[in-house]
Design a protein around this motif. Structure first.
Motif, short mmCIF file in Angstrom:
data_model
loop_
_atom_site.label_atom_id
_atom_site.label_comp_id
_atom_site.label_asym_id
_atom_site.label_seq_id
_atom_site.Cartn_x
_atom_site.Cartn_y
_atom_site.Cartn_z
N ASP A 7 20.05 -63.48 6.54
CA ASP A 7 20.88 -64.36 7.35
C ASP A 7 22.23 -63.69 7.60
OD1 ASP A 7 18.98 -66.45 7.40
OD2 ASP A 7 19.66 -67.13 5.41
N ARG A 9 26.07 -63.81 8.20
CA ARG A 9 27.15 -64.76 7.88
C ARG A 9 28.35 -64.62 8.83
NH1 ARG A 9 26.97 -66.44 2.50
NH2 ARG A 9 24.79 -66.81 1.90
N ALA A 19 25.28 -59.46 6.47
CA ALA A 19 24.43 -60.30 5.62
C ALA A 19 24.83 -60.08 4.17
CB ALA A 19 22.96 -59.94 5.82
N THR A 36 19.13 -65.51 11.87
CA THR A 36 18.19 -65.00 10.89
C THR A 36 17.43 -63.86 11.54
OG1 THR A 36 17.95 -67.17 9.85
CG2 THR A 36 16.22 -65.55 9.41
#
Length: 418
Positions: A7, A9, A19, A36
């Motif tokens: 994922d 961020r 990530a 994602t």
């Protein structure tokens, strides 16, 4: 490398998605916060394999060469064409805001002056001769592989519509199999092309190249390693009322529009000054404009840039006196007595900033200072010296002249308290 799912961020300082994993942050180009994605990872760097859940801020890139599926490969010239423009501009301003916060400088930013497609007047391309032709383009992201480009939406039409012409010039000049650099500047009188290459042109090759290039009406000048090959017209750029012949391949602000904004901000701030110093002056971006209202002393370590500045100043009527001095301000900054004659000053250093010079400026009595920088981190560091030395920070103006890249310009204005 095996595929894994992560994922994203946030965006890192270079525009890569970040990530957070058990082994630390992983940087994934061409991704956005909230996504994602499937990646192939090698330590802290990863290659995007697929976007499994896209951000609502993801948009269609305008350039066919952009991204992991780009035509010819993933062009490394841009980082963020896939990002919604409003969100991208907020992120650009945040780069400046965060750099200031790290130095505990709290000031509201002026609204970002945004870049538009088709404004970039200077490109640095890479060329490579193959068995069939010359490849001309940008290096792929995180690679030395050259992505050949046929369009470039960031460039001014004088460049983007003449990529075939530029390729013909490169083809006429190139010899051997080593990569070479092609710097292209759109000037008032035509394209100024400076080729830097690990090659020497033999007499026959030189004559063939000249014959080819002279047939191209869009060309003002072509140089090879600083030597003029052809110059049908003198290349000209305008700094206010002054006409300047740029140094071949030398530094020029990437966008004439952004340069105009910067010059306007600096000139307005220093207008009350009776004598102005321009440090890291280049070929006169600020000095020649400021000389329209006050005497200016320009300091620069590049003797060719100073020669261009001096020639333009001498040829321009209506300017106040412009003097110049060759000096390496990194190793030998102007000291107290050197700075004493000036009540106004602008400095525009390379990305490394002006640490040594800023320390001296902090001890000076100069009334007004304008600090210009393409690196928010070093700008914030230099501003901290000045603030601690008694200067009041009046404003910070972020300017985006490097569209869809992680680079941002800023102009900070200061005044000595009391």
């Amino acid at each position: 490398m095996s595929a894994e799912t992560v994922d994203i961020r946030e965006l890192g300082a270079q525009g890569d998605g970040v990530a957070h994993t058990e082994t630390g942050p992983v940087f994934v180009p061409f991704t956005l916060p909230g996504e994602t994605v499937s990646i192939a990872r090698e330590k802290a760097k990863a290659t995007l394999m697929a976007v499994k859940s896209a951000s609502p801020l993801r948009v269609e890139p305008p350039c066919p060469h952009f991204g992991p599926d780009g035509e010819g490969g993933a062009c490394g010239g841009c980082s963020l064409q896939h990002y919604d423009m409003a969100a991208y501009r907020d992120w650009k301003a945040d780069l400046v805001r965060q750099a200031l916060a790290e130095q505990k400088i709290d000031i509201p930013l002026e609204p970002l002056i945004a870049a538009q497609p088709g404004e970039r007047r200077r490109l640095v391309l890479t060329g490579l001769r193959t068995d069939r032709s010359v490849i001309l383009g940008f290096a792929a992201a995180r690679s030395h592989q050259i992505v050949p480009i046929r369009v470039c939406p960031i460039a001014v039409p004088a460049i983007s519509q003449r990529l075939d012409t530029i390729r013909r010039v490169a083809t006429a000049v190139a010899t051997g199999t080593a990569a070479f650099r092609v710097s292209v500047l759109a000037t008032v009188s035509g394209l100024d092309i400076a080729i830097t290459a690990p090659m020497k042109l033999q007499d026959r090759r030189r004559l063939l190249a000249i014959e080819t290039i002279l047939g191209l009406s869009e060309i003002a000048r072509v140089t090879v390693d600083g030597e003029v090959l052809v110059e049908p017209r003198r290349p000209i750029i305008q700094f206010g009322k002054a006409s300047v012949t740029p140094v071949p391949g030398g530094f020029v602000q990437a966008s004439a529009i952004a340069e105009g904004h910067m010059a306007q901000i600096v000139s307005a701030h220093l207008k009350p000054s009776k004598r102005i110093a321009d440090l890291f002056a280049g070929s006169g971006t600020f000095a020649l404009r400021l000389a329209e209202s006050a005497p200016v002393h320009a300091v620069e370590n590049d003797k060719l840039a100073l020669a261009a500045l001096d020639a333009a100043a001498r040829a321009t009527q209506g300017l106040r006196p412009v003097t110049h001095q060759k000096q390496d301000l990194f190793r030998s900054p102007l000291m107290g007595m050197d700075l004493k004659p000036f009540d106004g000053l602008v400095f525009d250093p390379p990305r490394a900033g002006a640490e040594a010079q800023s320390r001296e400026l902090a001890r000076s009595s100069i009334r007004r200072i304008a600090a210009v920088s393409c690196n928010p981190t070093t700008l914030a560091r230099d501003l901290r010296f000045l603030i601690d030395g008694g200067y009041k920070l009046l404003s910070v103006q972020p300017i985006d002249q490097f569209l869809w890249s992680p680079h941002v310009e800023a102009v900070a204005l200061l005044e000595r308290k009391g």
